[in-house]
Structure formats: structure tokens, C-alpha cells
Design an enzyme around this catalytic site. Sequence first.
Site, short mmCIF file in Angstrom:
data_model
loop_
_atom_site.label_atom_id
_atom_site.label_comp_id
_atom_site.label_asym_id
_atom_site.label_seq_id
_atom_site.Cartn_x
_atom_site.Cartn_y
_atom_site.Cartn_z
N THR A 1 0.75 -1.10 0.05
CA THR A 1 0.06 -0.03 0.02
C THR A 1 0.86 1.19 -0.02
OG1 THR A 1 -1.76 -1.06 1.27
CG2 THR A 1 -1.81 1.11 1.44
N THR B 179 2.10 -4.46 4.15
CA THR B 179 1.89 -4.74 5.48
C THR B 179 1.49 -6.23 5.77
OG1 THR B 179 -0.25 -3.81 5.61
CG2 THR B 179 1.50 -2.49 5.95
N ASP B 180 0.41 -6.64 4.82
CA ASP B 180 -0.14 -7.82 5.40
C ASP B 180 0.64 -9.18 5.70
OD1 ASP B 180 -2.48 -6.41 4.48
OD2 ASP B 180 -3.01 -7.56 2.85
N LYS C 289 0.79 -8.37 12.54
CA LYS C 289 -0.16 -7.51 12.28
C LYS C 289 -1.66 -7.94 12.85
CE LYS C 289 -2.53 -5.31 8.25
NZ LYS C 289 -2.52 -5.11 6.81
N1 GLU Z 1 -2.11 -6.79 0.40
C1 GLU Z 1 -1.11 -5.77 0.18
C2 GLU Z 1 0.19 -6.10 0.79
O1 GLU Z 1 0.09 -6.78 1.90
C3 GLU Z 1 -1.60 -4.39 0.61
C4 GLU Z 1 -1.66 -4.30 2.08
C5 GLU Z 1 -0.64 -3.14 2.71
O2 GLU Z 1 0.55 -3.02 2.23
O3 GLU Z 1 -1.09 -2.41 3.64
O4 GLU Z 1 1.17 -5.69 0.09
#
Ligand code: GLU
Length: 449
Positions: free
Chosen positions: A108, A184-185, A262
Amino acid sequence: MTYSKKITATLKQKGLKEGQRIKIGVYEGLLMPSPEITGSPDYLIIKLDNGYNIGIKYTSKTKLEKSNTPEPEAIKQEYLYETMDQHVEKIEQAHSKPPIAILAVGGTIASKVDYKTGAVNAKLTARDLVRMVPELRRIATIKMDTLSEVMSEDMNHVHWQTLAKETAKQLNQGAEGVVITHGTDAMHFSSAALSFMLPKLPKPVVFTGSQRSPDRGSADSSMNLICSVHAAKNDVAEVGICMHAELDDNYCIYSRGTKVRKMHSTLRKAFRPINDYPLAKVWPSGRFQMTNRRVKFRSTEKAKTDTKFEPKVALIKAYPGSEPKLIDYLIKQGYKGIIIEGMALGHVPTQAKKSWIPHVKKAIQSGVPVIVTTQCYYGRVNPDVYTNLRILYYEAEAIPGADMLSETAYVKLGWVLGHVKSMKKVREMMLTNYAGELNARLEPRMFLY
Ligand code: GLU
């Protein structure tokens, strides 16, 4: 990137430079530098008077000449803005700010809304990120590189290996610390992987990301980046994740890469230390307060990598009514190690109709280690308290995962099996602390920190 040898020679021969107005056939505009990441060195990029950049393939037939039409002022300004980084980098080098490398991987933080579909996707480069947060240049001399535009759920051990090698390279080429912008995931899988793949780390490696893309008003990306660059300049030489500590833009927490998870799908303060205190609190002003007694400090050693990894490792969950034949299936598929996320102290259905015990026993007898972690996340697996636990750990000989997070245990088992095969050695390594993943002393205040 620079233009191809042919283009560079022609420009030199005609006395033309980037930033000058040129004519290529019917097109006229300002000659731009060759784009760094995307594009090809064989295409000349010119900025037209309407502000759009176009690429024209250069061949031996391309007619290239200087234009005598004055360049519109707005275009000159735009050129200055677009090439600002190169000027700023030169000026920065003259001042002694610690060099920090930012490696962009996707997620993101590197995304923006695509107005064709309304969905968010990863398109921003490391350079774009730094441009959006110009304060970073006041904190450090920033070196940027975009490694990929992958979402973290699409990553695997090969990405982790590349990332570990690139990080070590940056550290050994003079960076004082590395910041990795990442989805982040699954960020805590990557932070755990680099914790094992960069042994005896001499400098900080700070993962960061954002819960809202940087083109949104509620974005958390700027503060996360600023705090992460401060953390990368500091003295705690560990792999960690630095993200918002609270819902508001007050400060960030920097947590150990093997002890962080997370814990919320959307909130900005989603990343929490588990069975540990954060390494530090970091404020956007640069204040850095250590909050953990067991930290590793910066040294002058060279960064090393140890990226051997066995990818055939599975992470599964045991719960009332669950199917233990999953284990048999995995073994048939050639899996070399299994993590079972069990219940509380590390239970699996034992006296139940579908008992996991015979299947675990069979796995271990056939040389496939089975490690059990807890679905509680907090606390540790204990092999002794209940009869059912004793059956699993002493009769079936499953390996208790102590206070390790399931994700950390999963990554660690892949790394361990990349090095050793015998059950005895695997057990020994799984229960040895390599990167702060095992904590002998859990304190109640660590819970829901
Ligand atoms: N699902 C994506 C990832 O983990 C976007 C979520 C994010 O970065 O917060 O890369």
C-alpha cells in the site's frame, strides 16, 4: 538509467544536453533524462509543451536537432521539479548526513488509486515516495532503489533471499541503515525471514509500510517513513518493523522482526510486539527512546547473509473437529516440515475421534519435523501441564514452539531445514535463539502492548 551509447554519442556530437529544447521530426520539446526504472535506454524522452512526456525510439534514421524556439517557462519549471532529486542528491552529498538506503518492494505504501478501476495498486517507486516526503532529506542522505512492485501476500522465500542480499549489499556499500517499504499484510513474514537471513547484523534494517495509500488524506505513510529513517540512523542493529503506535500521528513503535504481528486488518496501529516489548519508540522529531532491555547494538562488522532455505514447509491449524489427514497429505506432497498452530498451551485433538496423535507420530517417524505453536499468539506452548500435552510432546515427539509466533516458526523452520536435516539437529536449532525469536522471560505487561 542513462541513454544508450548510440544516443549519448549523437547528443554529444550535436552538442545537445538534457534540459535543452530539441526537435525530433515533427516533435519538439525539452529533452528529459532517461527514466530510472521503467523505460528503455533506446527511447528519447521529450517533454512536450502541453506537459506530457513522450518516448521516441532512436534509430539510425532518427533526425535529431536543436530547436531555437524558446522553451515555455512552465515547462522549464516542471523539468526542474522532475529532475530535482539529482540536484538535491549532489547538494546532500556535500553535507554530512548519515546515508540511509530505502528499498521499495511494493504494498500500500507504494500504491495509489487507479482511476480506471477504482482499486488501489502498487505503482510508486522509492523515488516517488521520497518526493512525497521531502522532510526525509533533512534527516538523512537518502539513496533509493525500487526492487519490485509486489504485494506482500504474493511473496515467497526467493523474494526474501533477494531482499536479504540487497540489504547486505547496501549496508556494506556504506549505508548506515536500510529502510524497506513493504506491503503490510505479510510484512512480519519478511521481517522474520531477514532476521534469520542476516545473522550478526551490524546496522538497523527497518521495515515499514502503510495502512492507507499515500494519495489519501488519512495516509500514515509519511510519518511511518520519517520515523523509520530515524530508527535506521539509530544504534539498535536489528531487523524490525516501525509503524504507527497509536491511531493519531503521535509516534511509532519499532518492534523486533521475529516478535511482531499485524493484529488488525485496517487500523493504523495494527503492528504490535508479541511476547516482547518494542525495541524503541520513535517520534517524527527524531526522538528515539529504547524500550527493551535485550537489544543488539550497532557494530562495525560487515553484513553477512545466510539465505539457505527449504520452501517445502507448511503452516496448518488444529482445532476441534479438524482433519489430521492433512498431515498425511502434506507428506505425500513432499513437505519436509510442518508447523501446527495448536490451541493454547499447544493442544491438538488427542482423545477425540479424529485424533492428530497417530498422524504426528507417523510424520516424525518418517523424518518430517512437526513443531507446535499457539493460536493464542501471546504466551508459550508448554509440553508438561496436561496429559494430552505429554502424549503429543513425549510420545509422538512433536517439538514445542515455546513462545514463537506461528509465522516466525514457519519461516524459521524453512531456514533451519535449509541448513540441517536430522530430527535431532532440527529440534536443537528450533529451540536455539538466533534473532530474538525466543524470549525466556515473558512479562504480563507485554500482553496487548
Ligand atoms: N495486500 C497488500 C500487501 O500486503 C496491501 C496491504 C498493505 O500494504 O497494507 O502488500
